[in-house]
Design a protein around this motif. Sequence first.
Motif, PDB file in Angstrom:
ATOM      1  N   GLY A 190      30.162  30.725  29.846  1.00 40.83           N
ATOM      2  CA  GLY A 190      29.172  30.470  28.809  1.00 40.83           C
ATOM      3  C   GLY A 190      29.689  30.405  27.395  1.00 40.83           C
ATOM      4  O   GLY A 190      28.894  30.359  26.444  1.00 40.83           O
ATOM      5  N   GLU A 191      30.995  30.370  27.186  1.00 43.52           N
ATOM      6  CA  GLU A 191      31.531  30.255  25.836  1.00 43.52           C
ATOM      7  C   GLU A 191      31.346  28.819  25.342  1.00 43.52           C
ATOM      8  O   GLU A 191      31.683  27.861  26.038  1.00 43.52           O
ATOM      9  CB  GLU A 191      33.009  30.622  25.818  1.00 43.52           C
ATOM     10  CG  GLU A 191      33.640  30.532  24.437  1.00 43.52           C
ATOM     11  CD  GLU A 191      35.130  30.852  24.457  1.00 43.52           C
ATOM     12  OE1 GLU A 191      35.783  30.641  23.422  1.00 43.52           O
ATOM     13  OE2 GLU A 191      35.623  31.286  25.519  1.00 43.52           O
ATOM     14  N   LEU A 192      30.791  28.669  24.128  1.00 34.54           N
ATOM     15  CA  LEU A 192      30.514  27.358  23.561  1.00 34.54           C
ATOM     16  C   LEU A 192      31.626  26.935  22.607  1.00 34.54           C
ATOM     17  O   LEU A 192      32.107  27.733  21.805  1.00 34.54           O
ATOM     18  CB  LEU A 192      29.196  27.368  22.793  1.00 34.54           C
ATOM     19  CG  LEU A 192      27.932  27.725  23.575  1.00 34.54           C
ATOM     20  CD1 LEU A 192      26.722  27.662  22.661  1.00 34.54           C
ATOM     21  CD2 LEU A 192      27.743  26.783  24.760  1.00 34.54           C
ATOM     22  N   ARG A 193      31.975  25.668  22.700  1.00 31.17           N
ATOM     23  CA  ARG A 193      32.996  25.117  21.817  1.00 31.17           C
ATOM     24  C   ARG A 193      32.596  23.695  21.448  1.00 31.17           C
ATOM     25  O   ARG A 193      32.428  22.833  22.305  1.00 31.17           O
ATOM     26  CB  ARG A 193      34.340  25.119  22.544  1.00 31.17           C
ATOM     27  CG  ARG A 193      35.512  24.626  21.717  1.00 31.17           C
ATOM     28  CD  ARG A 193      36.811  24.992  22.432  1.00 31.17           C
ATOM     29  NE  ARG A 193      37.939  24.242  21.903  1.00 31.17           N
ATOM     30  CZ  ARG A 193      38.350  23.078  22.398  1.00 31.17           C
ATOM     31  NH1 ARG A 193      37.727  22.530  23.442  1.00 31.17           N
ATOM     32  NH2 ARG A 193      39.394  22.459  21.872  1.00 31.17           N
ATOM     33  N   GLU A 194      32.412  23.459  20.153  1.00 29.31           N
ATOM     34  CA  GLU A 194      31.986  22.152  19.685  1.00 29.31           C
ATOM     35  C   GLU A 194      33.078  21.116  19.907  1.00 29.31           C
ATOM     36  O   GLU A 194      34.233  21.332  19.542  1.00 29.31           O
ATOM     37  CB  GLU A 194      31.657  22.218  18.185  1.00 29.31           C
ATOM     38  CG  GLU A 194      30.313  21.640  17.849  1.00 29.31           C
ATOM     39  CD  GLU A 194      30.003  21.663  16.367  1.00 29.31           C
ATOM     40  OE1 GLU A 194      29.689  20.585  15.833  1.00 29.31           O
ATOM     41  OE2 GLU A 194      30.084  22.753  15.772  1.00 29.31           O
ATOM     42  N   LEU A 195      32.696  19.974  20.504  1.00 28.39           N
ATOM     43  CA  LEU A 195      33.659  18.897  20.740  1.00 28.39           C
ATOM     44  C   LEU A 195      33.584  17.806  19.679  1.00 28.39           C
ATOM     45  O   LEU A 195      34.523  17.018  19.547  1.00 28.39           O
ATOM     46  CB  LEU A 195      33.424  18.275  22.117  1.00 28.39           C
ATOM     47  CG  LEU A 195      33.715  19.139  23.337  1.00 28.39           C
ATOM     48  CD1 LEU A 195      33.432  18.355  24.612  1.00 28.39           C
ATOM     49  CD2 LEU A 195      35.140  19.646  23.328  1.00 28.39           C
ATOM     50  N   THR A 196      32.477  17.747  18.949  1.00 31.62           N
ATOM     51  CA  THR A 196      32.295  16.661  17.978  1.00 31.62           C
ATOM     52  C   THR A 196      31.915  17.218  16.609  1.00 31.62           C
ATOM     53  O   THR A 196      30.866  16.875  16.054  1.00 31.62           O
ATOM     54  CB  THR A 196      31.203  15.685  18.463  1.00 31.62           C
ATOM     55  OG1 THR A 196      29.999  16.435  18.755  1.00 31.62           O
ATOM     56  CG2 THR A 196      31.649  14.942  19.700  1.00 31.62           C
ATOM     57  N   PRO A 197      32.724  18.117  16.051  1.00 31.64           N
ATOM     58  CA  PRO A 197      32.391  18.678  14.739  1.00 31.64           C
ATOM     59  C   PRO A 197      32.328  17.579  13.685  1.00 31.64           C
ATOM     60  O   PRO A 197      33.115  16.636  13.708  1.00 31.64           O
ATOM     61  CB  PRO A 197      33.540  19.650  14.468  1.00 31.64           C
ATOM     62  CG  PRO A 197      34.674  19.128  15.290  1.00 31.64           C
ATOM     63  CD  PRO A 197      34.048  18.568  16.524  1.00 31.64           C
ATOM     64  N   GLY A 198      31.352  17.715  12.791  1.00 31.18           N
ATOM     65  CA  GLY A 198      31.247  16.732  11.720  1.00 31.18           C
ATOM     66  C   GLY A 198      30.525  15.459  12.091  1.00 31.18           C
ATOM     67  O   GLY A 198      30.371  14.575  11.244  1.00 31.18           O
ATOM     68  N   ALA A 199      30.061  15.325  13.340  1.00 33.18           N
ATOM     69  CA  ALA A 199      29.313  14.125  13.718  1.00 33.18           C
ATOM     70  C   ALA A 199      28.063  14.024  12.845  1.00 33.18           C
ATOM     71  O   ALA A 199      27.369  15.014  12.616  1.00 33.18           O
ATOM     72  CB  ALA A 199      28.918  14.187  15.188  1.00 33.18           C
ATOM     73  N   ASP A 200      27.773  12.826  12.340  1.00 30.03           N
ATOM     74  CA  ASP A 200      26.618  12.672  11.462  1.00 30.03           C
ATOM     75  C   ASP A 200      25.328  12.591  12.275  1.00 30.03           C
ATOM     76  O   ASP A 200      25.330  12.801  13.492  1.00 30.03           O
ATOM     77  CB  ASP A 200      26.785  11.460  10.546  1.00 30.03           C
ATOM     78  CG  ASP A 200      26.888  10.143  11.312  1.00 30.03           C
ATOM     79  OD1 ASP A 200      26.451  10.073  12.485  1.00 30.03           O
ATOM     80  OD2 ASP A 200      27.407   9.169  10.728  1.00 30.03           O
ATOM     81  N   THR A 201      24.236  12.279  11.620  1.00 30.17           N
ATOM     82  CA  THR A 201      22.939  12.288  12.302  1.00 30.17           C
ATOM     83  C   THR A 201      22.708  11.048  13.151  1.00 30.17           C
ATOM     84  O   THR A 201      21.694  10.964  13.844  1.00 30.17           O
ATOM     85  CB  THR A 201      21.810  12.408  11.268  1.00 30.17           C
ATOM     86  OG1 THR A 201      21.891  11.306  10.340  1.00 30.17           O
ATOM     87  CG2 THR A 201      21.900  13.723  10.510  1.00 30.17           C
ATOM     88  N   VAL A 202      23.625  10.097  13.111  1.00 30.11           N
ATOM     89  CA  VAL A 202      23.453   8.855  13.857  1.00 30.11           C
ATOM     90  C   VAL A 202      24.376   8.780  15.068  1.00 30.11           C
ATOM     91  O   VAL A 202      23.989   8.264  16.127  1.00 30.11           O
ATOM     92  CB  VAL A 202      23.711   7.634  12.944  1.00 30.11           C
ATOM     93  CG1 VAL A 202      23.658   6.326  13.736  1.00 30.11           C
ATOM     94  CG2 VAL A 202      22.699   7.595  11.805  1.00 30.11           C
ATOM     95  N   ALA A 203      25.580   9.305  14.959  1.00 32.14           N
ATOM     96  CA  ALA A 203      26.636   9.065  15.946  1.00 32.14           C
ATOM     97  C   ALA A 203      26.209   9.344  17.379  1.00 32.14           C
ATOM     98  O   ALA A 203      26.489   8.559  18.291  1.00 32.14           O
ATOM     99  CB  ALA A 203      27.863   9.906  15.591  1.00 32.14           C
ATOM    100  N   LEU A 204      25.542  10.464  17.621  1.00 33.26           N
ATOM    101  CA  LEU A 204      25.222  10.864  18.984  1.00 33.26           C
ATOM    102  C   LEU A 204      23.715  10.888  19.255  1.00 33.26           C
ATOM    103  O   LEU A 204      23.268  11.483  20.233  1.00 33.26           O
ATOM    104  CB  LEU A 204      25.826  12.237  19.272  1.00 33.26           C
ATOM    105  CG  LEU A 204      27.358  12.252  19.325  1.00 33.26           C
ATOM    106  CD1 LEU A 204      27.889  13.677  19.303  1.00 33.26           C
ATOM    107  CD2 LEU A 204      27.867  11.519  20.563  1.00 33.26           C
ATOM    108  N   THR A 205      22.945  10.226  18.421  1.00 31.69           N
ATOM    109  CA  THR A 205      21.511  10.123  18.671  1.00 31.69           C
ATOM    110  C   THR A 205      21.277   9.365  19.977  1.00 31.69           C
ATOM    111  O   THR A 205      21.775   8.256  20.157  1.00 31.69           O
ATOM    112  CB  THR A 205      20.811   9.397  17.511  1.00 31.69           C
ATOM    113  OG1 THR A 205      20.941  10.184  16.328  1.00 31.69           O
ATOM    114  CG2 THR A 205      19.335   9.187  17.819  1.00 31.69           C
ATOM    115  N   ASN A 206      20.543   9.992  20.893  1.00 29.78           N
ATOM    116  CA  ASN A 206      20.252   9.403  22.200  1.00 29.78           C
ATOM    117  C   ASN A 206      21.528   9.041  22.960  1.00 29.78           C
ATOM    118  O   ASN A 206      21.562   8.065  23.724  1.00 29.78           O
ATOM    119  CB  ASN A 206      19.368   8.164  22.064  1.00 29.78           C
ATOM    120  CG  ASN A 206      18.146   8.425  21.232  1.00 29.78           C
ATOM    121  OD1 ASN A 206      17.416   9.377  21.481  1.00 29.78           O
ATOM    122  ND2 ASN A 206      17.905   7.599  20.231  1.00 29.78           N
ATOM    123  N   ALA A 207      22.563   9.842  22.750  1.00 25.09           N
ATOM    124  CA  ALA A 207      23.854   9.532  23.371  1.00 25.09           C
ATOM    125  C   ALA A 207      23.796   9.707  24.879  1.00 25.09           C
ATOM    126  O   ALA A 207      23.066  10.537  25.413  1.00 25.09           O
ATOM    127  CB  ALA A 207      24.943  10.428  22.790  1.00 25.09           C
TER     128      ALA A 207
END
Length: 671
Positions: A190-207
Amino acid sequence: MGETRFEDWTDIEGLLRIPRIAGLAAGPDGRLVAQISQATDDLSRTPSALWELDPAGGAAARRLTWSAKGESAPRFAPDGSLLFASARPDPTGEHDDDGPAIWRLPEHGEARVVAAAPGGLGLVAVADDGSMLATTQVLAGGSLADDAARRDARAAAKRTTIWHTGMPIRYWDHELGDQSTRLVHVSYDGELRELTPGADTVALTNASADLARDGATAVTTWTTRTTGGETRTGIAAIDVRTRRRRMLLKPTAGHGWSGPRLSPDGTRVAVTRVTTSTPTDTSYDFLELHPLGSGDPVTVDVGDLTIGSYAWVDDARLVVAGDLHSRGAVLLVDAATGAVRTLVDDAPHSALAPAVDGRAVFALRTDMASPPAPVRIPLAGRGAVTATPIPAPGGVGALPGRVEWVETDVDGVTVGGWLCTPAAASTKAPAPVMLWIHGGPHGSYNAWSWRWNPWLAVARGWAVLLPDPAMSTGYGHEGLNRGWPRRPDVVWHECETLLDRVLTRRTLDASRTALLGASFGGFMTNWIAGHSDRFGAIVTHAGLWALDQQHTTTDAASHKVRVHGHPDDLPEWYRAYSPHHSAASITTPMLVTHGNRDYRVPVSEALRLWWDLVSGWRGTPASMPHRFLQLTDENHWVLRPSNAVTWNETVLAFCGQHVLGTQPIPDALPW
């Protein structure tokens, strides 16, 4: 639950209480789990629960989860435990976030929280070491590390503002721009690690994303803004250990990418290449298999099939499902050559879940007469195969009539549709007829619908015609483009010709007809209302009315303006095809229905239509036949069962009043 088959088609509430199967997950030791939703007693919600199914088709289904909040996105871990997402309370009290967390249910024992985040977690994929790929939301400009504190501060200040720097700003029923979607890696513990730090509000919308079986690589759609309010979507590959991201497939002005699915060995990715729509060509989908390293891609020729979903069976094969000829098909693809074998082509299938042993694929099968139900499709052999039904909750019994395929020639093109006829229809008692025009326009009447369900009308004596005219899916690229760009005259000509053909039957009453449609179908009903007086009643749901207004206020404005241009540039096109120009010609009673939270077709379309109908009525206010059913907390669809009851009752009563002469609907709805 599910033992008694539903058969009282006059009981709208009863239909809405039938369990609905939404997803499947296949696991080790031949296990199969389904996500099944059912309305609450007060019809206010439809929470989902997880059920164990017997893949062999012998034993009855067994319910696994029971929380009021519900469970979704089931995935099996390598150790046989079942992972899922849920916002249910954590009995330990350790995690008190409102959003969904990832839970683990062992084969024997109680479920427990694996991981949680302030912005919730959505489970995407599971690797062989038990690690997971998930999505979460963080407030714009922040990170997973500071998200909790920033959310607390925003809530304390009662701040609800959104700072926009470009398009898009909405999607279907929710606002964009205040949060950023991030991909996170979740360890087995259960350890969380961000893979996409700094992604803006558009990059992964509905990814759409996936994780390699070895857990080393993730792939995802990645969206960027470009000029003119447009966006472009490519495919990015992410090294999970280093978090290094590279664009695997770059988008261009002519095409983008969607739906990445990694092969089990992580060496190839199946994707859909989506061409950019133009004023002369709609968007087309192409299934391609691309290596993550060097080598040429493999293009899969799916024929007339409109791609719906796909899943890898093993490194050498994948299965593809989609619409085909007003039905559907499942194809088996040789990944090395792109060669295709048709497994079944009798109905649409979804929720593809290949068995771990590679000998079969599980799916949900549906058609015009039966709701989605699980089946097992064997993969061995050379030709078509026979799917085996799997017992599950839900299902229906005897229908109140029969369904048949009808077709006619329209200027050298065969146009068909489904005709549902009440059992009591006869030459002595011909049935009145409803014409339903589907949305999209890229869609098909080929599957069961819980809300636009023709059998509720058939049970009340109506025949229902459901055409698949120009721009319907399942007829290849040529079929998708016929009538583009969304020409209502072409679609109406094909629908009316088919309607006239079936109305030659003496068991149908050509003097008593109604017209209904939603979304693009609502646009069609609005346009037809100003160009034909042949119907006794018209129902329009979420329909476009003033195209100069809708094209720049919809959440899909960039697409609409790219295809249809500006009214000043194409005044003749807008004059001919925007329904509001023909408001003065409408004589047919219209029922307008629309959800306030609809951003695809904003409620302003219904408001303007309603004003034009009411202000244009020259009789007394009491004699005005038009009505407006406003759904204040619904979006493009009517999702709350209690609202769906009201919608169905109102639609049937309105058509009954103006076509059949039944009692008028009272000013205060009784439903």
